[in-house]
Scaffold this motif. Structure first.
Motif, short mmCIF file in Angstrom:
data_model
loop_
_atom_site.label_atom_id
_atom_site.label_comp_id
_atom_site.label_asym_id
_atom_site.label_seq_id
_atom_site.Cartn_x
_atom_site.Cartn_y
_atom_site.Cartn_z
N MET A 1 0.84 -1.21 0.00
CA MET A 1 0.00 0.00 0.00
C MET A 1 0.87 1.26 0.00
O MET A 1 1.86 1.35 0.72
N LEU A 2 0.46 2.20 -0.82
CA LEU A 2 1.20 3.46 -0.89
C LEU A 2 0.51 4.52 -0.02
O LEU A 2 -0.71 4.60 0.01
N THR A 3 1.31 5.30 0.66
CA THR A 3 0.79 6.39 1.47
C THR A 3 1.45 7.69 1.02
O THR A 3 2.68 7.77 0.93
N LEU A 4 0.64 8.68 0.73
CA LEU A 4 1.18 9.97 0.28
C LEU A 4 0.92 11.05 1.33
O LEU A 4 -0.24 11.34 1.66
N ASP A 60 6.35 3.70 0.65
CA ASP A 60 6.09 2.45 -0.05
C ASP A 60 6.71 1.33 0.78
O ASP A 60 7.95 1.23 0.84
N GLY A 61 5.86 0.56 1.42
CA GLY A 61 6.35 -0.54 2.26
C GLY A 61 7.37 -0.09 3.29
O GLY A 61 8.42 -0.71 3.43
N GLY A 62 7.10 1.02 3.95
CA GLY A 62 8.00 1.48 5.01
C GLY A 62 9.13 2.36 4.52
O GLY A 62 9.81 3.01 5.31
N GLN A 63 9.36 2.40 3.21
CA GLN A 63 10.41 3.25 2.65
C GLN A 63 9.84 4.63 2.35
O GLN A 63 8.85 4.74 1.63
N ALA A 64 10.49 5.67 2.87
CA ALA A 64 10.02 7.04 2.62
C ALA A 64 10.79 7.63 1.44
O ALA A 64 12.02 7.72 1.47
N LEU A 65 10.05 8.02 0.42
CA LEU A 65 10.67 8.66 -0.75
C LEU A 65 10.29 10.13 -0.74
O LEU A 65 9.14 10.48 -0.44
N HIS A 66 11.25 10.99 -1.11
CA HIS A 66 10.93 12.41 -1.20
C HIS A 66 11.37 12.94 -2.56
O HIS A 66 11.92 12.22 -3.37
N ALA B 89 15.45 0.28 -8.10
CA ALA B 89 14.56 1.45 -8.20
C ALA B 89 14.58 2.32 -6.94
O ALA B 89 14.63 3.55 -7.02
N LEU B 90 14.57 1.70 -5.77
CA LEU B 90 14.57 2.49 -4.53
C LEU B 90 15.88 3.26 -4.37
O LEU B 90 15.89 4.41 -3.92
N ASP B 91 16.99 2.63 -4.75
CA ASP B 91 18.29 3.30 -4.67
C ASP B 91 18.36 4.44 -5.68
O ASP B 91 18.89 5.52 -5.38
N ARG B 92 17.82 4.21 -6.86
CA ARG B 92 17.81 5.27 -7.88
C ARG B 92 17.00 6.47 -7.39
O ARG B 92 17.39 7.63 -7.57
N ALA B 93 15.86 6.16 -6.74
CA ALA B 93 15.02 7.23 -6.21
C ALA B 93 15.79 8.04 -5.16
O ALA B 93 15.70 9.27 -5.11
N LEU B 148 22.58 12.06 4.63
CA LEU B 148 23.79 11.31 4.29
C LEU B 148 24.25 10.43 5.45
O LEU B 148 25.05 9.53 5.27
N ASN B 149 23.74 10.71 6.64
CA ASN B 149 24.07 9.89 7.79
C ASN B 149 22.95 8.93 8.16
O ASN B 149 23.06 8.21 9.15
N ALA B 150 21.87 8.95 7.38
CA ALA B 150 20.76 8.04 7.64
C ALA B 150 21.02 6.72 6.92
O ALA B 150 22.12 6.47 6.43
N SER B 151 20.00 5.92 6.82
CA SER B 151 20.17 4.58 6.25
C SER B 151 19.86 4.59 4.75
O SER B 151 18.77 5.05 4.38
N PRO B 152 20.71 4.06 3.86
CA PRO B 152 22.09 3.64 4.15
C PRO B 152 22.98 4.87 4.22
O PRO B 152 22.82 5.79 3.43
N PRO B 153 23.95 4.88 5.16
CA PRO B 153 24.82 6.06 5.26
C PRO B 153 25.72 6.18 4.03
O PRO B 153 25.99 5.20 3.35
N ALA B 154 26.15 7.41 3.75
CA ALA B 154 27.04 7.66 2.62
C ALA B 154 28.33 6.87 2.77
O ALA B 154 28.78 6.61 3.88
N GLY B 155 28.89 6.49 1.65
CA GLY B 155 30.20 5.85 1.65
C GLY B 155 31.26 6.89 1.31
O GLY B 155 31.25 7.99 1.85
N ASP B 156 32.14 6.55 0.35
CA ASP B 156 33.11 7.54 -0.12
C ASP B 156 32.39 8.67 -0.83
O ASP B 156 32.89 9.80 -0.91
N PHE B 157 31.21 8.34 -1.37
CA PHE B 157 30.41 9.32 -2.12
C PHE B 157 29.04 9.45 -1.45
O PHE B 157 28.79 8.80 -0.44
#
Lengths: 215, 215
Positions: A1-4, A60-66, B89-93, B148-157
């Motif tokens: 489920m998507l939440t906006l 989306d499934g607990g992942q927050a996208l902005h 897709a989530l990483d790209r976002a 950048l300090n949240a999950s996943p935290p930044a690496g070298d970039f």
């Protein structure tokens, strides 16, 4: 489920609502009132979702996208049909650039927090602030109108005869323009695309006045 | 052959120069001086390429592409290696959102034409204008530092251990911050990523001071 997480008048939220509707994706709508309580986007609960304190946020499934354009690209990748970007790389670049013409050159200058800074920090009088608002829309729409009549010219939509990410950005910007009494007569192609989009449920149901939190 | 219309100090041009260098794509550089001649971007020859009168513009086989992020996505699609976006897709976002955090929330407010409007139309004094410039960088960098300090935290970039579109946007913004004496001490992760990027030729050779039109 998507939440906006959305605000009825937020132009960036409106973009994502259009994209969700075009894809036929159901979502739960959580209103974040940008004025009430001193701005609900500034509350710690919301900042935990988005440190920028900006709507929209898509869960989306607990992942927050902005960031609305990142969200729309994401939706287009995980739900590819109907596509919100054309297939060929050059065409995709053109649609993305049209979307960014709104999202980078017009909208950021007219964001609520920017208008607040002009008023409270720079003591810009109300009429000059409204002039600023209209200036960036007029500048941006003048060049968009040229582009939409260049090669290839716009069809029913900004690019061809199906809606794309560019329309998701343009239509909300027109709502803002109308709210601030921008004269749209110099932009016949923009007006034509707007009129056509608003005949479609996906756009009409995403509009500010159709939201549960509309005032 | 690729041709880039660029200005050494333009942050959006700098983003594309980094992307071209990361991909190892040779290009011809055509300087567009944003101050000289009242702004060469405003001349009819350049407006024919880009009605927005903004750099950069990338010419690829006669096709003019504008908007730095649309150009970078295009380069990533036609020259996929090395990739400037992750695969999932989530990483790209997430990477796109980081890039847009700079490109939509910070940079548009500090663009040359915006600073000119503040000065000439709104009569904002020099010190208040510089305060405005720093304000949007500080606000944006504070939330970027958290991300950048949240999950996943930044690496070298910004995202992992290879450069992405997010780094193409962040590094030029840091140059702007330094030019306006923004105190970067509250952003250790941003500073660490910056220091690492600048050890790489792709970033160093894209920097304003390394351009043929540098002053």
């Amino acid at each position: 489920m998507l939440t906006l997480y959305t605000y009825f008048r937020s132009s960036a939220s409106f973009r994502v609502r259009i994209a969700l509707n075009l894809k036929g994706l159901p979502y739960e709508s959580v209103p974040v009132h940008l004025v009430r309580d001193g701005g609900q986007q500034l509350l710690p609960e919301f900042r935990a979702l988005n440190p920028d304190a900006l709507v929209p946020v898509l869960l989306d499934g607990g992942q927050a996208l902005h960031q609305s354009l990142a969200i729309i690209e994401y939706l287009d990748e995980i739900h590819p049909t109907p596509a919100l970007l054309p297939k060929a790389a050059l065409d995709r670049a053109q649609v993305r650039a049209l979307a960014l013409d709104v999202a980078c050159e017009i909208h950021p200058l007219n964001n609520l927090r920017v208008l607040k800074y002009l008023k409270h920090e720079l003591k810009v009088p109300e009429e000059a602030k409204n002039g600023w608002y209209r200036h960036w829309i007029e500048l941006g729409f003048a060049s968009l109108e040229k582009r939409l009549n260049a090669s290839p010219p716009a069809g029913d939509f900004c690019f061809g005869d199906t809606p794309t990410m560019a329309d998701c950005c343009l239509i909300p910007q027109i709502f803002n323009a109308q709210r601030f009494d921008v004269d749209l007569s110099p932009y016949p192609t923009i007006r034509r695309i707007h009129a056509h989009c608003m005949t479609l449920d996906a756009f009409a149901k995403a509009a500010p006045g159709a939201q549960p939190d509309a005032e």
